[in-house]
Design a protein around this motif. Structure first.
Motif, mmCIF file in Angstrom:
data_model
loop_
_atom_site.group_PDB
_atom_site.id
_atom_site.type_symbol
_atom_site.label_atom_id
_atom_site.label_comp_id
_atom_site.label_asym_id
_atom_site.label_seq_id
_atom_site.Cartn_x
_atom_site.Cartn_y
_atom_site.Cartn_z
ATOM 1 N N ALA A 58 0.824 -1.211 0.000
ATOM 2 C CA ALA A 58 0.000 0.000 0.000
ATOM 3 C C ALA A 58 0.857 1.260 0.000
ATOM 4 O O ALA A 58 0.633 2.182 -0.801
ATOM 5 C CB ALA A 58 -0.946 -0.015 1.201
ATOM 6 N N PHE A 59 1.855 1.296 0.868
ATOM 7 C CA PHE A 59 2.663 2.509 0.972
ATOM 8 C C PHE A 59 3.603 2.661 -0.222
ATOM 9 O O PHE A 59 3.842 3.772 -0.700
ATOM 10 C CB PHE A 59 3.442 2.499 2.284
ATOM 11 N N ALA A 60 4.123 1.541 -0.745
ATOM 12 C CA ALA A 60 4.996 1.621 -1.910
ATOM 13 C C ALA A 60 4.232 2.099 -3.133
ATOM 14 O O ALA A 60 4.736 2.914 -3.920
ATOM 15 C CB ALA A 60 5.635 0.261 -2.171
ATOM 16 N N ILE A 61 3.016 1.611 -3.307
ATOM 17 C CA ILE A 61 2.200 2.022 -4.450
ATOM 18 C C ILE A 61 1.783 3.483 -4.305
ATOM 19 O O ILE A 61 1.789 4.245 -5.282
ATOM 20 C CB ILE A 61 0.986 1.087 -4.585
ATOM 21 N N ARG A 62 1.431 3.880 -3.086
ATOM 22 C CA ARG A 62 1.111 5.298 -2.854
ATOM 23 C C ARG A 62 2.300 6.183 -3.217
ATOM 24 O O ARG A 62 2.158 7.195 -3.920
ATOM 25 C CB ARG A 62 0.738 5.497 -1.386
ATOM 26 N N ASP A 63 3.500 5.823 -2.740
ATOM 27 C CA ASP A 63 4.678 6.653 -2.978
ATOM 28 C C ASP A 63 5.043 6.695 -4.463
ATOM 29 O O ASP A 63 5.485 7.731 -4.970
ATOM 30 C CB ASP A 63 5.859 6.143 -2.162
ATOM 31 N N ALA A 64 4.842 5.567 -5.174
ATOM 32 C CA ALA A 64 5.118 5.555 -6.613
ATOM 33 C C ALA A 64 4.190 6.518 -7.344
ATOM 34 O O ALA A 64 4.616 7.225 -8.272
ATOM 35 C CB ALA A 64 4.960 4.142 -7.163
ATOM 36 N N ARG A 65 2.932 6.547 -6.947
ATOM 37 C CA ARG A 65 1.986 7.465 -7.585
ATOM 38 C C ARG A 65 2.365 8.915 -7.308
ATOM 39 O O ARG A 65 2.324 9.757 -8.216
ATOM 40 C CB ARG A 65 0.559 7.196 -7.096
ATOM 41 N N ILE A 66 2.745 9.209 -6.084
ATOM 42 C CA ILE A 66 3.168 10.573 -5.749
ATOM 43 C C ILE A 66 4.383 10.968 -6.588
ATOM 44 O O ILE A 66 4.442 12.076 -7.135
ATOM 45 C CB ILE A 66 3.462 10.692 -4.245
ATOM 46 N N ASP A 67 5.350 10.054 -6.716
ATOM 47 C CA ASP A 67 6.547 10.345 -7.516
ATOM 48 C C ASP A 67 6.170 10.617 -8.969
ATOM 49 O O ASP A 67 6.708 11.543 -9.598
ATOM 50 C CB ASP A 67 7.523 9.176 -7.446
ATOM 51 N N ALA A 68 5.263 9.821 -9.516
ATOM 52 C CA ALA A 68 4.851 10.016 -10.912
ATOM 53 C C ALA A 68 4.153 11.365 -11.092
ATOM 54 O O ALA A 68 4.421 12.091 -12.058
ATOM 55 C CB ALA A 68 3.939 8.872 -11.344
ATOM 56 N N LEU A 69 3.261 11.694 -10.166
ATOM 57 C CA LEU A 69 2.532 12.961 -10.285
ATOM 58 C C LEU A 69 3.460 14.159 -10.080
ATOM 59 O O LEU A 69 3.304 15.190 -10.751
ATOM 60 C CB LEU A 69 1.375 12.988 -9.284
ATOM 61 N N LEU A 70 4.417 14.034 -9.170
ATOM 62 C CA LEU A 70 5.382 15.130 -8.970
ATOM 63 C C LEU A 70 6.197 15.360 -10.238
ATOM 64 O O LEU A 70 6.435 16.507 -10.636
ATOM 65 C CB LEU A 70 6.304 14.809 -7.794
ATOM 66 N N LEU A 71 6.628 14.277 -10.881
ATOM 67 C CA LEU A 71 7.389 14.409 -12.119
ATOM 68 C C LEU A 71 6.533 15.065 -13.203
ATOM 69 O O LEU A 71 7.003 15.939 -13.943
ATOM 70 C CB LEU A 71 7.870 13.034 -12.579
ATOM 71 N N ALA A 72 5.268 14.670 -13.279
ATOM 72 C CA ALA A 72 4.366 15.271 -14.258
ATOM 73 C C ALA A 72 4.130 16.750 -13.964
ATOM 74 O O ALA A 72 4.112 17.574 -14.894
ATOM 75 C CB ALA A 72 3.037 14.516 -14.270
ATOM 76 N N GLU A 73 3.968 17.081 -12.709
ATOM 77 C CA GLU A 73 3.741 18.485 -12.351
ATOM 78 C C GLU A 73 4.961 19.343 -12.684
ATOM 79 O O GLU A 73 4.828 20.496 -13.117
ATOM 80 C CB GLU A 73 3.409 18.575 -10.856
ATOM 81 N N GLU A 74 6.139 18.768 -12.528
ATOM 82 C CA GLU A 74 7.370 19.509 -12.816
ATOM 83 C C GLU A 74 7.533 19.774 -14.303
ATOM 84 O O GLU A 74 8.117 20.777 -14.710
ATOM 85 C CB GLU A 74 8.566 18.712 -12.289
ATOM 86 N N HIS A 75 6.985 18.870 -15.151
ATOM 87 C CA HIS A 75 7.204 18.970 -16.598
ATOM 88 C C HIS A 75 5.902 19.134 -17.374
ATOM 89 O O HIS A 75 5.880 18.849 -18.576
ATOM 90 C CB HIS A 75 7.948 17.727 -17.080
ATOM 91 N N ASP A 76 4.849 19.616 -16.719
ATOM 92 C CA ASP A 76 3.550 19.817 -17.367
ATOM 93 C C ASP A 76 3.107 18.547 -18.088
ATOM 94 O O ASP A 76 2.673 18.581 -19.247
ATOM 95 C CB ASP A 76 3.613 20.992 -18.347
ATOM 96 N N GLY A 77 3.215 17.423 -17.375
ATOM 97 C CA GLY A 77 2.902 16.141 -17.982
ATOM 98 C C GLY A 77 1.573 15.579 -17.536
ATOM 99 O O GLY A 77 0.806 16.193 -16.788
ATOM 100 N N VAL A 78 1.287 14.383 -18.039
ATOM 101 C CA VAL A 78 0.072 13.633 -17.726
ATOM 102 C C VAL A 78 0.505 12.240 -17.293
ATOM 103 O O VAL A 78 1.416 11.654 -17.884
ATOM 104 C CB VAL A 78 -0.854 13.543 -18.962
#
Length: 231
Positions: free
Chosen positions: A70-90
């Motif tokens: 649960a926590f690993a999957i949560r953290d992976a999603r946060i990492d993906a969204l942070l990367l997208a937010e940094e580069h105007d991604g989806v």
């Protein structure tokens, strides 16, 4: 000693595709899901329009133990969204698949509907099923005996149940009877007032395990309209 009904042999994993307008330092080249499939699993037209102008792909893959899933999957999603937010991604959750439309600071394990979608393809036959729970090492859920005209209420009960499962799995096997409260449902649906939602109203559900298809079969004991949502 009786055998545990739901085996603990599923391997939790999740993969996200961060789609950007310009390539990042490295680029992955797996084919993205078709637009039809993304729409089928709930991606909005706004998300699809943004996706069309972002052809470059960076993958984030996490494999984990059942206890840490649960926590690993949560953290992976946060990492993906942070990367997208940094580069105007989806971000595409490739496990479902659908485009994610939450910010990184909105990710919550308590908000169950962030982690699965519902496939209503068999609603006419009185049942629907989840897609996405296998990422956590859980079987997917089929809700049976659904009143098609009131399926939203059954979906709400499902959200409350998944909220409980994500909090209690794998320490507790889900097979048997369970009680889903109005507060569970509020958490599962992401209600900001969930903590103050009364727990007095509830509905019992029966959960069985189909070992052949590796599914949890859920039936409601009563009418959710009367037990949960009546004035």
């Amino acid at each position: 000693m009786t055998a545990r009904p739901v085996p603990l042999d599923l391997e939790p994993s999740v993969m996200y595709a961060v789609m950007t307008a310009v390539p990042l330092e490295s680029e992955d080249l797996i084919p993205p899901p078709s637009p039809e499939l993304l729409r089928h699993y709930g991606s909005s037209e706004v998300a699809m329009r943004r996706l069309r102008s972002r052809p470059h792909q960076r993958l984030i893959l996490r494999q984990t133990t059942l206890e840490d899933a649960a926590f690993a999957i949560r953290d992976a999603r946060i990492d993906a969204l942070l990367l997208a937010e940094e580069h105007d991604g989806v971000v595409i959750d490739l496990s479902i698949p659908r485009v994610l439309e939450w910010r990184s600071d909105e990710v919550s394990l308590a908000h169950a509907t962030q982690w699965y979608t519902v496939d209503y393809q068999e609603l006419h036959a009185g049942h629907f099923r989840t897609v996405g729970l296998r990422s956590f090492g859980l079987p997917e859920i089929v809700v049976e005996g659904v009143d098609e005209s009131a399926h939203a209420m059954y979906s709400a009960v499902l959200a409350g149940l998944v909220h409980r499962l994500l909090a209690e799995w794998p320490a507790n096997d889900p097979v048997g009877r369970a009680t889903v409260t109005l507060r569970d449902i509020a958490y599962g649906l992401g209600d900001s007032e969930a903590a103050s939602t009364p727990k007095g109203r509830s509905i019992d559900v029966e959960i069985a395990y189909d070992a052949d298809d590796r599914l949890l079969i859920v039936t409601l004991d009563g009418d959710p309209a009367e037990l949960l949502f009546a004035p």
